[in-house]
Design an enzyme around this catalytic site. Structure first.
Site, PDB file in Angstrom:
ATOM      1  N   ASP A  43       0.848  -1.283   0.011  1.00  0.00           N
ATOM      2  CA  ASP A  43       0.152  -0.006  -0.034  1.00  0.00           C
ATOM      3  C   ASP A  43       0.922   1.174  -0.002  1.00  0.00           C
ATOM      4  O   ASP A  43       1.830   1.384   0.852  1.00  0.00           O
ATOM      5  CB  ASP A  43      -1.082  -0.046   1.233  1.00  0.00           C
ATOM      6  CG  ASP A  43      -1.791   1.336   1.328  1.00  0.00           C
ATOM      7  OD1 ASP A  43      -2.499   1.391   0.159  1.00  0.00           O
ATOM      8  OD2 ASP A  43      -1.596   2.061   2.312  1.00  0.00           O
ATOM      9  N   ASP A  74      -3.522   2.540  -5.494  1.00  0.00           N
ATOM     10  CA  ASP A  74      -2.369   2.789  -4.302  1.00  0.00           C
ATOM     11  C   ASP A  74      -2.123   1.157  -3.822  1.00  0.00           C
ATOM     12  O   ASP A  74      -1.358   1.180  -2.850  1.00  0.00           O
ATOM     13  CB  ASP A  74      -2.731   3.805  -3.461  1.00  0.00           C
ATOM     14  CG  ASP A  74      -4.142   3.502  -2.874  1.00  0.00           C
ATOM     15  OD1 ASP A  74      -4.684   2.580  -3.097  1.00  0.00           O
ATOM     16  OD2 ASP A  74      -4.196   4.455  -1.785  1.00  0.00           O
ATOM     17  N   GLU A  75      -2.670   0.397  -4.209  1.00  0.00           N
ATOM     18  CA  GLU A  75      -2.687  -1.003  -3.563  1.00  0.00           C
ATOM     19  C   GLU A  75      -2.184  -2.220  -4.578  1.00  0.00           C
ATOM     20  O   GLU A  75      -3.208  -2.335  -5.420  1.00  0.00           O
ATOM     21  CB  GLU A  75      -3.603  -1.262  -2.654  1.00  0.00           C
ATOM     22  CG  GLU A  75      -3.402  -2.260  -1.495  1.00  0.00           C
ATOM     23  CD  GLU A  75      -4.367  -2.271  -0.418  1.00  0.00           C
ATOM     24  OE1 GLU A  75      -5.063  -3.325  -0.033  1.00  0.00           O
ATOM     25  OE2 GLU A  75      -4.602  -0.984  -0.027  1.00  0.00           O
TER      26      GLU A  75
END
Length: 296
Positions: free
Chosen positions: A6, A105-106
Site C-alpha cells: 500500500d 495505490d494498492e
C-alpha cells in the site's frame, strides 16, 4: 507468500515529490474543488493528518489555516502513471501472473516462484520493494506479508502501518494472536457496519467469537457470505492471485460531490434528476436494461 503493498498517502505523497517536499514531512493536501468552501480533501500527507487532523472526507472550510500548508488540485493521469511505474518495479522480480493491482495505490504480489531465483525471503522482497520505490520515485509504502491474500491484507491494515519498518508478517499459525486479536470487527476484511450489526445480533462480539461460531447455523442465516466470514476468521482464503475475477453483470452509476449542504427539497430534486438523467443516458447508449434502480 503474498505481499500486499500500500502506497502511503499516495496522491499527496506524489504531489509532495512533485513540489519538492518530503512525503513524510511536507504539509500538503490534494483538494477537489479548492476554489469552493465545500471542496473535498482527496488525500493528505501524513504530517497534514497529524498536525491538522485532515482526513479523506474533510471539507475545505474545515481545514485550519497553516502557513506551510499547500493545497493542490488532483492530477489523476499523474497518479496512474506513477502506479504503472511502481508495478513495473514489481515486474523486475515476478511475472505478470503474480501481480494483482487491487487499486491505484494498492497491489498484491506473489513472490513464491521468485524466491529461489533471487535467493530472497518474502521479508527481503518487501525490503527490496520499499528501497526501489523510495530511491526511484521518492515514495513510501507499507507492506503486509501473509500465506494468502487475506492474511497479507489483514497484516497490512492492522499491523504494518504501526511498525517502524512498515512491514508486518502474519502466518496461519499466528491467527490466534493476530486475526483473533483485531480490536474492531469493522477492521476485518468483509465486515462493514451493517454486517457487524447482524453479527452482534447473533452474540458475536469479536473475530474470536466469529471463528468459533457454528458453521452450519451461519450458513442457514447468512448463506455463503457467512461461511466465508468464518473461514476468513481462521485465516483461510482460497483466492488465486492469477485467476482474475470478471463479474457477469456491470452496474452503471454516477456519484457527485456537492459543494454545499442542500436543505431545500426543490434543490435536492434538481440534483437527483440530473444524476438520474445521466445514468439513463448511459443505459440507452449501452443498449442495456436494468433490474434495479438505487439512489443513496
Amino acid at each position: 507468500a503474498i505481499l500486499c503493498i500500500d502506497m502511503k498517502s499516495f496522491y499527496a505523497s506524489v504531489e509532495c515529490v512533485e513540489h519538492g517536499l518530503l512525503p513524510l514531512e511536507g504539509l500538503l493536501v490534494v483538494m477537489s474543488g479548492e476554489d469552493s468552501p465545500g471542496g473535498l480533501a482527496l488525500s493528505a500527507s501524513p504530517k497534514a493528518k497529524e498536525v491538522l487532523g485532515i482526513t479523506n472526507v474533510t471539507r475545505n472550510y474545515e481545514i485550519p489555516y497553516h502557513k506551510d500548508l499547500r493545497k493542490v488540485p488532483p492530477r489523476m493521469n499523474l497518479y496512474i502513471q506513477k502506479n504503472m511505474e511502481i508495478n513495473n518495479i514489481f515486474r523486475r522480480y515476478v511475472g505478470d501472473e503474480d501481480i494483482w493491482v487491487y487499486s491505484v495505490d494498492e497491489t498484491f504480489v506473489r513472490v513464491k516462484a521468485s524466491q529461489r531465483l533471487f535467493n530472497m525471503t518474502p521479508y527481503q522482497f518487501a525490503e527490496r520493494f520499499q528501497r526501489d520505490i523510495r530511491n526511484e520515485l521518492g515514495l513510501y509504502c507499507t507492506i503486509g506479508i501473509g500465506d494468502n491474500m487475506l492474511l497479507s491484507k489483514l497484516a497490512l491494515d492492522n499491523a504494518a502501518k504501526h511498525q517502524k519498518d512498515m512491514i508486518a508478517v502474519w502466518h496461519y499459525e499466528d491467527v490466534p494472536n493476530t486475526v483473533w486479536k483485531i480490536p474492531k470487527m469493522t477492521d476485518f476484511w468483509g465486515i462493514n457496519k451493517r454486517t457487524e450489526i447482524k453479527l452482534r445480533r447473533k452474540g458475536i462480539e469479536s473475530i474470536y467469537d466469529l471463528a468459533h461460531y457454528d458453521f452450519f447455523y451461519m450458513k442457514e442465516s447468512m448463506g455463503i457470505m457467512g461461511q466465508q466470514l468464518i473461514a476468513h476468521a481462521w485465516g483461510i482464503d482460497r483466492s488465486d492471485i492469477s485467476k482474475r475475477h470478471r463479474p457477469k453483470s456491470k452496474s452503471i452509476g454516477n456519484s457527485q460531490v456537492l459543494m454545499k449542504d442542500y436543505v431545500k427539497s426543490s434543490e435536492t430534486k434538481i440534483v437527483l434528476k440530473e444524476i438520474a438523467e445521466q445514468v439513463a443516458a448511459r443505459l440507452r447508449r449501452n443498449g442495456t436494461k436494468t433490474g434495479c434502480v438505487h439512489i443513496s
